[in-house]
Design a protein around this motif. Structure first.
Motif, PDB file in Angstrom:
ATOM      1  N   MET A   1      -3.515 -31.399  -2.795  1.00  0.00           N
ATOM      2  CA  MET A   1      -2.512 -30.475  -3.330  1.00  0.00           C
ATOM      3  C   MET A   1      -1.822 -31.064  -4.562  1.00  0.00           C
ATOM      4  SD  MET A   1      -1.973 -27.533  -1.726  1.00  0.00           S
ATOM      5  CE  MET A   1      -2.074 -26.648  -0.180  1.00  0.00           C
ATOM      6  N   LEU A   2      -1.438 -32.342  -4.475  1.00  0.00           N
ATOM      7  CA  LEU A   2      -0.742 -32.973  -5.596  1.00  0.00           C
ATOM      8  C   LEU A   2      -1.648 -33.120  -6.812  1.00  0.00           C
ATOM      9  CD1 LEU A   2       1.299 -35.710  -3.693  1.00  0.00           C
ATOM     10  CD2 LEU A   2       2.238 -33.768  -4.952  1.00  0.00           C
ATOM     11  N   TRP A   3      -2.908 -33.506  -6.597  1.00  0.00           N
ATOM     12  CA  TRP A   3      -3.821 -33.670  -7.724  1.00  0.00           C
ATOM     13  C   TRP A   3      -4.082 -32.333  -8.415  1.00  0.00           C
ATOM     14  CZ3 TRP A   3      -7.602 -37.703  -9.284  1.00  0.00           C
ATOM     15  CH2 TRP A   3      -7.197 -38.975  -8.876  1.00  0.00           C
TER      16      TRP A   3
ATOM     17  N   CYS B   1      -3.377 -28.799 -12.992  1.00  0.00           N
ATOM     18  CA  CYS B   1      -3.159 -27.463 -13.562  1.00  0.00           C
ATOM     19  C   CYS B   1      -1.955 -27.449 -14.496  1.00  0.00           C
ATOM     20  CB  CYS B   1      -2.977 -26.432 -12.454  1.00  0.00           C
ATOM     21  SG  CYS B   1      -4.479 -26.065 -11.523  1.00  0.00           S
ATOM     22  N   LYS B   2      -0.844 -28.045 -14.065  1.00  0.00           N
ATOM     23  CA  LYS B   2       0.350 -28.053 -14.900  1.00  0.00           C
ATOM     24  C   LYS B   2       0.103 -28.773 -16.217  1.00  0.00           C
ATOM     25  CE  LYS B   2       3.795 -27.874 -11.156  1.00  0.00           C
ATOM     26  NZ  LYS B   2       4.750 -28.688 -10.342  1.00  0.00           N
ATOM     27  N   ALA B   3      -0.524 -29.943 -16.153  1.00  0.00           N
ATOM     28  CA  ALA B   3      -0.751 -30.731 -17.365  1.00  0.00           C
ATOM     29  C   ALA B   3      -1.792 -30.093 -18.277  1.00  0.00           C
ATOM     30  CB  ALA B   3      -1.177 -32.146 -16.985  1.00  0.00           C
TER      31      ALA B   3
ATOM     32  N   CYS C   1      -6.060 -21.011 -11.395  1.00  0.00           N
ATOM     33  CA  CYS C   1      -6.468 -21.714 -10.172  1.00  0.00           C
ATOM     34  C   CYS C   1      -6.780 -20.678  -9.105  1.00  0.00           C
ATOM     35  CB  CYS C   1      -5.359 -22.645  -9.704  1.00  0.00           C
ATOM     36  SG  CYS C   1      -5.791 -23.600  -8.236  1.00  0.00           S
ATOM     37  N   ILE C   2      -7.990 -20.747  -8.566  1.00  0.00           N
ATOM     38  CA  ILE C   2      -8.378 -19.835  -7.488  1.00  0.00           C
ATOM     39  C   ILE C   2      -7.892 -20.391  -6.160  1.00  0.00           C
ATOM     40  CG2 ILE C   2     -10.304 -18.907  -6.169  1.00  0.00           C
ATOM     41  CD1 ILE C   2     -11.957 -18.787  -8.620  1.00  0.00           C
ATOM     42  N   TRP C   3      -6.998 -19.670  -5.514  1.00  0.00           N
ATOM     43  CA  TRP C   3      -6.636 -19.991  -4.143  1.00  0.00           C
ATOM     44  C   TRP C   3      -6.575 -18.671  -3.403  1.00  0.00           C
ATOM     45  CZ3 TRP C   3      -5.690 -24.816  -1.883  1.00  0.00           C
ATOM     46  CH2 TRP C   3      -5.314 -24.773  -0.535  1.00  0.00           C
ATOM     47  N   ASN C   4      -7.628 -18.345  -2.722  1.00  0.00           N
ATOM     48  CA  ASN C   4      -7.712 -17.078  -2.007  1.00  0.00           C
ATOM     49  C   ASN C   4      -7.373 -17.323  -0.545  1.00  0.00           C
ATOM     50  OD1 ASN C   4      -8.422 -14.674  -0.725  1.00  0.00           O
ATOM     51  ND2 ASN C   4     -10.135 -14.293  -2.105  1.00  0.00           N
TER      52      ASN C   4
ATOM     53  N   TRP D   1      -9.843 -30.920 -19.207  1.00  0.00           N
ATOM     54  CA  TRP D   1      -8.772 -30.881 -18.216  1.00  0.00           C
ATOM     55  C   TRP D   1      -8.177 -32.276 -18.107  1.00  0.00           C
ATOM     56  CZ3 TRP D   1     -10.304 -34.061 -14.148  1.00  0.00           C
ATOM     57  CH2 TRP D   1     -11.683 -34.162 -13.903  1.00  0.00           C
ATOM     58  N   VAL D   2      -6.902 -32.323 -17.761  1.00  0.00           N
ATOM     59  CA  VAL D   2      -6.183 -33.589 -17.726  1.00  0.00           C
ATOM     60  C   VAL D   2      -6.486 -34.321 -16.420  1.00  0.00           C
ATOM     61  CG1 VAL D   2      -3.900 -34.667 -17.708  1.00  0.00           C
ATOM     62  CG2 VAL D   2      -4.350 -32.716 -19.217  1.00  0.00           C
TER      63      VAL D   2
END
Length: 381
Positions: free
Chosen positions: A43-45, A50-52, A61-64, A356-357
């Protein structure tokens, strides 16, 4: 539904927009147990990534929420609860209580008739229904992630899949990427043998689709709207996602993978279904940590520990003493004089070749060099 995968459409959009369109597709967590160190790490990664990455890209971000609720382990757990506990009031339970029921279910080694399980999956497909035990678990997760400073990925959002399992099978079969044996009572396989990847069952002989096919239901219909897809998954199932990556590449989709190692507990990497996680759940950690640290120290310390100290691969076991050291380090970082600087430039230094970061590189940089305060406040707190 006519499922069409067309990368050139994304190429045309990319030509019109200077910012690449990144689709982040993490493997989801079944709402059947507490959030444990491996889940928290993921979750943290993903949250930091995504934020960075929004500094340089348009990120989706796909979270279905339906995807984990269609998993076999989820619906079997629900069936077990209904059979053994009937109309129990799960709203009175906490995440540890429900997690113990999950361990109990696996210990019982119960087998259910496929027809009974189909009633659950069809209800999820029709209405997005969630069993009361999992609905309670999602409420608890939401509160814990809010305290942690992790953006809600959509735990309660009902998002019908844009295509059916049969749509995906039809598309893949047309391109000779699956082998359908249902006519003779067998399963459906993803067929990556052209790339030297073994056949992988995705629909059992009982008709139940596993997480790989459900993930493709989320990803395939929307890849044409993005320039790059990042698959985030456990190291232990890397071979499955190598196959997904090759299937997406077959359709001209630019894809990369981020494989995260599980966090051992007591030196052992094992499934949460085995239990043995007392004291390591997110709810327990937050309660004890917030008795000693501020919420900002807790949030930053958790990201330092899970990002910079544990790293990407499976390694050292979860250690609450080291976690608290990370929170002490966070206290020092937060009390240091504010440093001027270009937060965007700081973040962009940690881009991967796939735009991506890298959460590890960014987290390690935060504790090893001067960092603009905006980086901490916008990304880590």
């Amino acid at each position: 539904m006519n499922l069409t995968v067309s990368a050139p459409a994304a190429d045309r959009r990319a030509a019109a927009s200077p910012r690449p369109r990144l689709l982040v597709a993490p493997i989801s967590i079944t709402p059947t147990k507490p959030l444990l160190p491996t889940h928290v790490k993921g979750m943290l990664w993903v949250d930091l990534l995504c934020k960075a990455s929004r500094e340089v890209a348009e990120v989706t971000c796909i979270w279905n929420s339906r995807t984990p609720n269609l998993a076999g382990q989820t619906v079997q757990f629900w069936a077990y609860l209904d059979r053994e506990y009937g109309g129990h009031d799960y709203a009175a339970l906490d995440d540890l209580d429900i997690g113990r029921l999950y361990v109990e279910f696996h210990g019982a080694e119960t087998r259910f008739d496929p027809t009974a399980l189909r009633d659950y999956t069809e209800r999820v497909e029709r209405t997005g229904w969630v069993h009361p035990a999992s609905a309670r678990m999602l409420d608890l997760w939401s509160a814990q992630l809010r305290t942690l400073g992790v953006a809600d990925p959509g735990l309660h959002a009902d998002r019908p899949h844009p295509c059916t399992a049969q749509d995906v099978v039809d598309r893949l079969r047309a391109d000779k990427l699956c082998l359908d044996q249902r006519a003779v009572g067998g399963p459906v396989y993803l067929d990556g043998t052209r790339w030297g990847v073994p056949l992988r069952p995705v629909i059992g002989a009982d008709g139940h689709a596993n997480y790989l096919l459900t993930a493709l239901r989320d990803i395939l219909p929307v890849v044409a709207d993005h320039d790059h897809v990042l698959l985030v998954h456990d190291e232990e199932i890397a071979q499955d996602f190598v196959l997904v990556e090759k299937i997406l590449a077959h359709y001209g989709v630019r894809t990369s993978r981020l494989a995260l190692g599980r966090v051992p507990l007591g030196g052992v990497v094992q499934s949460s279904r085995a239990g043995g996680w007392d004291g390591a759940s997110l709810g327990e950690i937050s309660r004890t940590a917030l008795a000693q640290f501020t919420i900002e120290e807790y949030r930053l310390g958790m990201r330092v520990y899970y990002g910079a100290m544990l790293g990407r691969a499976a390694g050292e076991s979860f250690d609450q003493r080291l976690l608290y050291r990370a929170m002490v380090r966070a206290r020092k970082l937060l009390s240091a004089p504010e440093r001027p600087g270009d937060a965007g430039a700081f973040v962009r230094r940690h881009l991967t070749r796939s735009a991506w970061v890298d959460p590890y590189r960014l987290s390690a940089a935060v504790i090893s060099r001067p960092v603009p305060r905006d980086v901490l406040t916008e990304l880590f707190l």
